[in-house]
Scaffold this motif. Structure first.
Motif, PDB file in Angstrom:
ATOM      1  N   GLU A   4       0.840  -1.204   0.000  1.00  8.95           N
ATOM      2  CA  GLU A   4       0.000   0.000   0.000  1.00  8.95           C
ATOM      3  C   GLU A   4       0.875   1.255   0.000  1.00  8.95           C
ATOM      4  OE1 GLU A   4      -2.777   0.047   3.313  1.00  8.95           O
ATOM      5  OE2 GLU A   4      -2.830   2.233   3.215  1.00  8.95           O
ATOM      6  N   PHE A   5       1.949   1.236   0.802  1.00  6.73           N
ATOM      7  CA  PHE A   5       2.789   2.435   0.911  1.00  6.73           C
ATOM      8  C   PHE A   5       3.530   2.716  -0.385  1.00  6.73           C
ATOM      9  CE2 PHE A   5       2.383   0.464   5.091  1.00  6.73           C
ATOM     10  CZ  PHE A   5       1.658   1.468   5.718  1.00  6.73           C
ATOM     11  N   ILE A   8       1.073   4.256  -2.856  1.00  5.41           N
ATOM     12  CA  ILE A   8       0.803   5.672  -2.570  1.00  5.41           C
ATOM     13  C   ILE A   8       1.993   6.519  -2.999  1.00  5.41           C
ATOM     14  CG2 ILE A   8       0.451   7.317  -0.675  1.00  5.41           C
ATOM     15  CD1 ILE A   8      -1.026   4.867   0.716  1.00  5.41           C
ATOM     16  N   PHE A  12       0.570   8.670  -5.845  1.00 11.27           N
ATOM     17  CA  PHE A  12      -0.157   9.791  -5.245  1.00 11.27           C
ATOM     18  C   PHE A  12       0.694  10.799  -4.487  1.00 11.27           C
ATOM     19  CE2 PHE A  12      -3.324   6.408  -5.781  1.00 11.27           C
ATOM     20  CZ  PHE A  12      -4.120   7.071  -6.698  1.00 11.27           C
ATOM     21  N   ILE A  23       1.397  14.317   2.423  1.00 13.45           N
ATOM     22  CA  ILE A  23       1.281  12.865   2.592  1.00 13.45           C
ATOM     23  C   ILE A  23       2.458  12.308   3.374  1.00 13.45           C
ATOM     24  CG2 ILE A  23       1.428  10.680   1.282  1.00 13.45           C
ATOM     25  CD1 ILE A  23      -0.281  12.037  -0.878  1.00 13.45           C
ATOM     26  N   GLY A  24       2.197  11.331   4.257  1.00 17.06           N
ATOM     27  CA  GLY A  24       3.278  10.583   4.887  1.00 17.06           C
ATOM     28  C   GLY A  24       3.204  10.503   6.390  1.00 17.06           C
ATOM     29  N   ASP A  25       2.539  11.429   7.033  1.00 17.18           N
ATOM     30  CA  ASP A  25       2.417  11.361   8.492  1.00 17.18           C
ATOM     31  C   ASP A  25       0.976  10.950   8.832  1.00 17.18           C
ATOM     32  OD1 ASP A  25       2.890  11.762  11.294  1.00 17.18           O
ATOM     33  OD2 ASP A  25       4.467  13.195  10.744  1.00 17.18           O
ATOM     34  N   ASP A  26       0.623  11.008  10.093  1.00 12.43           N
ATOM     35  CA  ASP A  26      -0.725  10.605  10.486  1.00 12.43           C
ATOM     36  C   ASP A  26      -1.773  11.621  10.045  1.00 12.43           C
ATOM     37  OD1 ASP A  26      -0.038   8.160  11.790  1.00 12.43           O
ATOM     38  OD2 ASP A  26       0.933   9.389  13.310  1.00 12.43           O
ATOM     39  N   LEU A  84      -7.853  11.918  -0.618  1.00  7.45           N
ATOM     40  CA  LEU A  84      -8.422  10.940  -1.555  1.00  7.45           C
ATOM     41  C   LEU A  84      -8.568   9.594  -0.872  1.00  7.45           C
ATOM     42  CD1 LEU A  84      -9.090   9.998  -4.501  1.00  7.45           C
ATOM     43  CD2 LEU A  84      -6.619   9.659  -4.810  1.00  7.45           C
ATOM     44  N   LEU A  86      -9.605   5.685  -1.466  1.00  4.23           N
ATOM     45  CA  LEU A  86      -9.796   4.698  -2.535  1.00  4.23           C
ATOM     46  C   LEU A  86     -10.133   3.354  -1.931  1.00  4.23           C
ATOM     47  CD1 LEU A  86      -6.648   5.431  -4.768  1.00  4.23           C
ATOM     48  CD2 LEU A  86      -9.022   6.134  -5.200  1.00  4.23           C
ATOM     49  N   LEU A 114      -2.741  17.346  -3.239  1.00  5.19           N
ATOM     50  CA  LEU A 114      -3.243  16.134  -2.579  1.00  5.19           C
ATOM     51  C   LEU A 114      -2.414  15.940  -1.315  1.00  5.19           C
ATOM     52  CD1 LEU A 114      -5.159  13.685  -2.695  1.00  5.19           C
ATOM     53  CD2 LEU A 114      -3.326  12.439  -3.838  1.00  5.19           C
ATOM     54  N   GLY A 116      -3.332  13.857   1.464  1.00  5.21           N
ATOM     55  CA  GLY A 116      -3.528  12.652   2.264  1.00  5.21           C
ATOM     56  C   GLY A 116      -4.645  11.816   1.701  1.00  5.21           C
ATOM     57  N   GLY A 117      -4.963  10.756   2.423  1.00 10.41           N
ATOM     58  CA  GLY A 117      -6.037   9.888   1.964  1.00 10.41           C
ATOM     59  C   GLY A 117      -6.025   8.574   2.689  1.00 10.41           C
ATOM     60  N   ASP A 118      -6.719   7.610   2.143  1.00  7.84           N
ATOM     61  CA  ASP A 118      -6.711   6.265   2.695  1.00  7.84           C
ATOM     62  C   ASP A 118      -6.946   5.304   1.540  1.00  7.84           C
ATOM     63  OD1 ASP A 118      -6.304   4.502   4.721  1.00  7.84           O
ATOM     64  OD2 ASP A 118      -8.350   4.585   5.507  1.00  7.84           O
ATOM     65  N   THR A 119      -6.320   4.143   1.615  1.00  8.38           N
ATOM     66  CA  THR A 119      -6.422   3.167   0.535  1.00  8.38           C
ATOM     67  C   THR A 119      -6.736   1.820   1.144  1.00  8.38           C
ATOM     68  OG1 THR A 119      -4.688   4.424  -0.589  1.00  8.38           O
ATOM     69  CG2 THR A 119      -5.208   2.263  -1.497  1.00  8.38           C
TER      70      THR A 119
END
Ligand code: ADP
Ligand code: MG
Length: 323
Positions: A4-5, A8, A12, A23-26, A84, A86, A114, A116-119
């Motif tokens: 997953e990482f 991303i 992304f 992107i990359g932290d909590d 985003l 997904l 962009l 952050g997000g979740d996949t």
């Protein structure tokens, strides 16, 4: 197979300029500029409900962001950040690459980062949360329409709904008109430039995603007024003009996925609205007026070319539609 990482990172993670942390932290970290308010909106696209599962992935990337940009446009906000989410049935890197290309092409046009997000694995579902900035106190709400205001709409209406009917095989169209309507459905143009220029001009605004009839009714309800639409003034593309007039009217007022802006402004500002449309290179059409403080349940009336009242098409409602 990529984790997953890695996915991303590969598709992304792009360097940002404005966000304090992307992107990359909590969490991502963002700040509104001095004197600005953050406008935040979320839209979810579910395969089979909002799009055909095999829709071109580049267009899906575009549309996932476009429908959210349309909400910011409807408040007069300038887009800044997006997250985003997904849900993907499997890892298909060609699909991800094409989706990201469509997403970032539109993001680049509007200066959206962009952040952050979740996949996750699951049924194909695409969600964006968008954040924009608007000067404090200047956001254009649904609730500001006044009796006497004009009702305006951007672009043309009903093309996406006609494109959907074409894809479903219930409507035949000439090739070039079919292409235009399907593009309006799959790759809508959010009216961001127009929305921003209507700050200080429009008294109320909403984006038209479920048909002008229903969406104007939402605006009228929120404003505590009633509105009248003139059927003969609705902006129609060549594809709709060619249809029987009642069919065109049905699509223009009840069809979904237009992503145009419907707004109200006082007659004294007609020239300013026209100028905003001109600068934003977006067609704007006066289609009706706000009548009075609401007395009846009927928020929107429709008047035909002969001056007689016509029955109103209803907007789309996911829960009512399933009932
Ligand atoms: P968490 O475990 O806190 O949910 P994740 O491992 O899901 O974090 O995500 C790691 C980082 O990648 C986070 O910064 C998150 O915002 C980002 N991220 C995850 N999925 C996406 C995506 N589809 N698009 C953009 N960023 C994403
Ligand atoms: Mg996560």
């Amino acid at each position: 197979m990529a984790s997953e990482f890695e996915l991303i990172e590969r598709y992304f993670a792009r360097p940002g300029k404005r966000a304090l942390l992307g992107i990359g932290d909590d969490c991502a970290l963002v700040e509104a500029a001095p004197g600005m308010t953050l406008a935040v909106s979320t839209d979810l696209l579910v395969a089979g409900t909002h799009f055909f599962p095999h829709t071109d992935a580049t267009r899906l990337g575009h549309k996932t962001l476009a429908v959210n940009l349309s909400d910011l446009a409807a408040m007069g906000a300038t887009p800044r950040y997006a997250t985003l989410t997904l849900s993907l049935p499997q890892v298909d890197e060609a699909w991800l690459g094409a989706f990201a290309a469509g997403f970032f092409a539109l993001a680049g046009e509007h200066g959206v980062e962009l952040i952050g997000g979740d996949t996750t694995r699951g049924p194909l579902t695409l969600g964006v949360t968008i954040m924009g900035e608007v000067p404090r106190g200047a956001a254009i709400r649904r609730s500001g329409a006044w009796p006497g205001d004009d009702v305006w709409v951007s672009g043309t209406l009903g093309d996406a709904a006609l494109g959907l009917a074409f894809l479903r095989g219930t409507k035949a169209l000439d090739e070039s008109l079919a292409r235009m309507c399907v593009e309006r459905l799959e790759a809508p143009t959010p009216r961001v430039a127009l929305g921003v220029r209507l700050v200080g001009i429009a008294t109320a605004m909403i984006d038209v995603s479920d048909g002008l009839g229903g969406d104007l009714a939402h605006l009228a309800h929120a404003s505590g007024v009633t509105a009248t639409l003139r059927a003969a003034d609705l902006p129609l593309s060549e594809a709709l003009v060619r249809l029987a007039s009642d069919e065109a009217l049905q699509l223009a007022l009840g069809g979904g996925d237009d992503y145009e802006l419907c707004f109200t402004a006082p007659p004294s500002l007609r020239e300013a609205v026209a100028q905003a449309g001109h600068v934003a290179q977006t067609r704007v059409t006066r289609v009706g007026c706000i009548d009075s403080a609401a007395r009846s349940a009927l928020a929107v009336r429709l008047i035909g070319a002969d001056g007689r009242e016509l029955p109103m098409a209803q907007g789309f409602d996911h829960f009512l539609a399933g009932a």
